[in-house]
Structure formats: C-alpha cells, structure tokens
Write an enzyme that holds these catalytic residues in place. Structure first.
Site, short mmCIF file in Angstrom:
data_model
loop_
_atom_site.label_atom_id
_atom_site.label_comp_id
_atom_site.label_asym_id
_atom_site.label_seq_id
_atom_site.Cartn_x
_atom_site.Cartn_y
_atom_site.Cartn_z
N ILE A 82 15.34 -123.14 -92.93
CA ILE A 82 16.27 -122.34 -92.02
C ILE A 82 17.13 -121.63 -92.87
CG2 ILE A 82 17.62 -122.47 -89.96
CD1 ILE A 82 16.32 -125.22 -89.26
N LYS A 83 17.29 -120.40 -92.82
CA LYS A 83 18.31 -119.39 -93.50
C LYS A 83 19.39 -119.03 -92.85
CE LYS A 83 17.37 -115.90 -97.05
NZ LYS A 83 16.67 -114.43 -97.22
N VAL A 84 20.51 -119.48 -93.35
CA VAL A 84 21.95 -119.07 -92.81
C VAL A 84 22.59 -118.36 -93.57
CG1 VAL A 84 22.02 -121.22 -91.14
CG2 VAL A 84 22.92 -121.50 -93.13
#
Ligand code: E4P
Length: 217
Positions: A82-84
């Site tokens: 998951i890219k934040v």
C-alpha cells in the site's frame, strides 16, 4: 539490487518480467491515468503477473480515509504494497497498515527527516524521489546516501526504494550507494543495455563477417 518497474503498462511489465528483470512494480495515480485502465483491474492483472510487491497508491489525504482505501487495495492480492504519501496522515496510515502485517511504501520522500519518520512508522519501503530533486537543482543522490547512512546507523529494516529514476546514471549511482531497490520506467531499464562501444564493436564485427563470405546458418 532489486528492480521494480515504474509503470502500469502491462505489456511493458510482461516483456521485462519474462526476462527475469522484475522484482516488483510501482504505480501511482499519474501512471494509472497514463494506462487508461481501471485501477483495481489493472493492479490485479499486474499482481497476477509478478510475484514481488506491487505498489498501489491511496488518494485520500486524511488518515481514516487512507486506511479505508488501503484496506480495499490490499484485498486485490497478497503482494500489494500500500503506497501512502509522506504526510503526517500518511505516516498514521502507514503505522496502521504495518501493524496489520501489510507491506507499505511511503512515497514522495524528499528529506532524510521524512525517511527517518517513515522507518519509525514501520514502512516496508521508503521512496526518495531522485529526479524531482534534480529538477529543482538539488542532488537526489545526496538524499539516497543520507538515508542509507541513517538507516544503517540504527539497523532500520525499511528498504530504500530509489524512485523518480530518469537515467542510467541515477540507477547506477543508487546501486553504488546501496539503495536496496530502484524503480524505473521500462525505457530506463532497457537503456541500461546500451553502450556506444558495444554498437561500434558490433558494427565492425558484422562488416568483417560479411567480408568472410561465410554463414553460420
Ligand atoms: C515512484 O514510486 C514514482 O511512481 C515514480 O518513481 C515517480 O517518478 P517521476 O518523478 O519521474 O514521475
């Protein structure tokens, strides 16, 4: 050094993956736009093709909504990272995802201080953007070197994912400094095979071969 491909173009990923060049994939909202595909559909196709981490980016800016989006993206496949974004809300979401055992890629990192916070929040990957620092006349390689030193000083397990790589030089300098991973567009990875002396040497060999009048097949 692990190679991630920075694209949502499935044909380009397949070509490199078939050659064993792909350890993972990174996408972002701009790359999804470029692909013209639905994020859930194209990300699933990439995850099925590649066994390594596939980064899919949230677009919410507040932690609660980021967490909801990230949980939905994580359901696409077990190899989703998951890219934040590297904001305070992004770090809050990072911590929540890491605590649940999800891989997290903290992106848009432009300083060693930001990288230190991401490691403390449990990021799997930190993405320092080399090219975008070069764009504003700063040295992106200094950032990679600073993060490498800081992470090594304290044995942080977060992997340095050199991003915004625009040239072969960026890739090789990142490897020399000790970035764990680089993510680059397919064109940059393919251009790593090029050398002017290879072209010149091959040209000469072919000319001489023609003069022999021989054939191998
Ligand atoms: C990384 O995850 C980003 O998608 C990417 O490397 C950004 O590169 P750019 O600055 O060339 O857009």
């Amino acid at each position: 050094m692990k190679f991630f491909v920075d694209t949502a173009d499935t044909d380009a990923i397949k070509e490199l993956n078939d050659l064993g060049m792909v350890d993972g994939v990174t996408t972002n909202p701009s790359l999804i736009l470029k692909s013209g595909r639905d994020i859930l559909e194209v990300t699933k196709e990439i995850c099925d093709m590649v066994s390594g981490p596939v980064s899919a980016e949230v677009v919410a800016t507040e932690a609660k909504e980021m967490i909801a989006e990230g949980m939905k993206l994580a359901k696409i496949a077990p190899n989703i990272a998951i890219k934040v974004p590297l904001t305070w809300d992004g770090l809050t979401a990072c911590k929540a995802f890491a605590s649940e055992g999800h891989m997290v890629n903290v992106t848009l990192c432009f300083s060693p201080a930001q990288a230190l916070l991401a490691a403390k929040a449990g990021a799997t990957f930190i993405s320092p953007f080399i090219g975008r620092l070069d764009d504003i006349h700063l040295d992106g390689m200094d950032l990679i070197a600073d993060i490498r030193q800081i992470y090594d000083n304290y044995d942080f397990r977060t992997e340095i994912l050199a991003a915004s790589i625009r040239s072969v030089n960026h890739a090789i300098e990142s490897a020399r400094i000790g970035a764990d991973v680089m993510t680059a567009p397919p064109s940059v990875i393919k251009s790593m095979a090029n050398h002017v002396l290879t072209d010149k040497g091959l040209d000469q060999f072919l000319k001489d071969w023609a003069k022999t009048g021989q054939k191998i097949l």
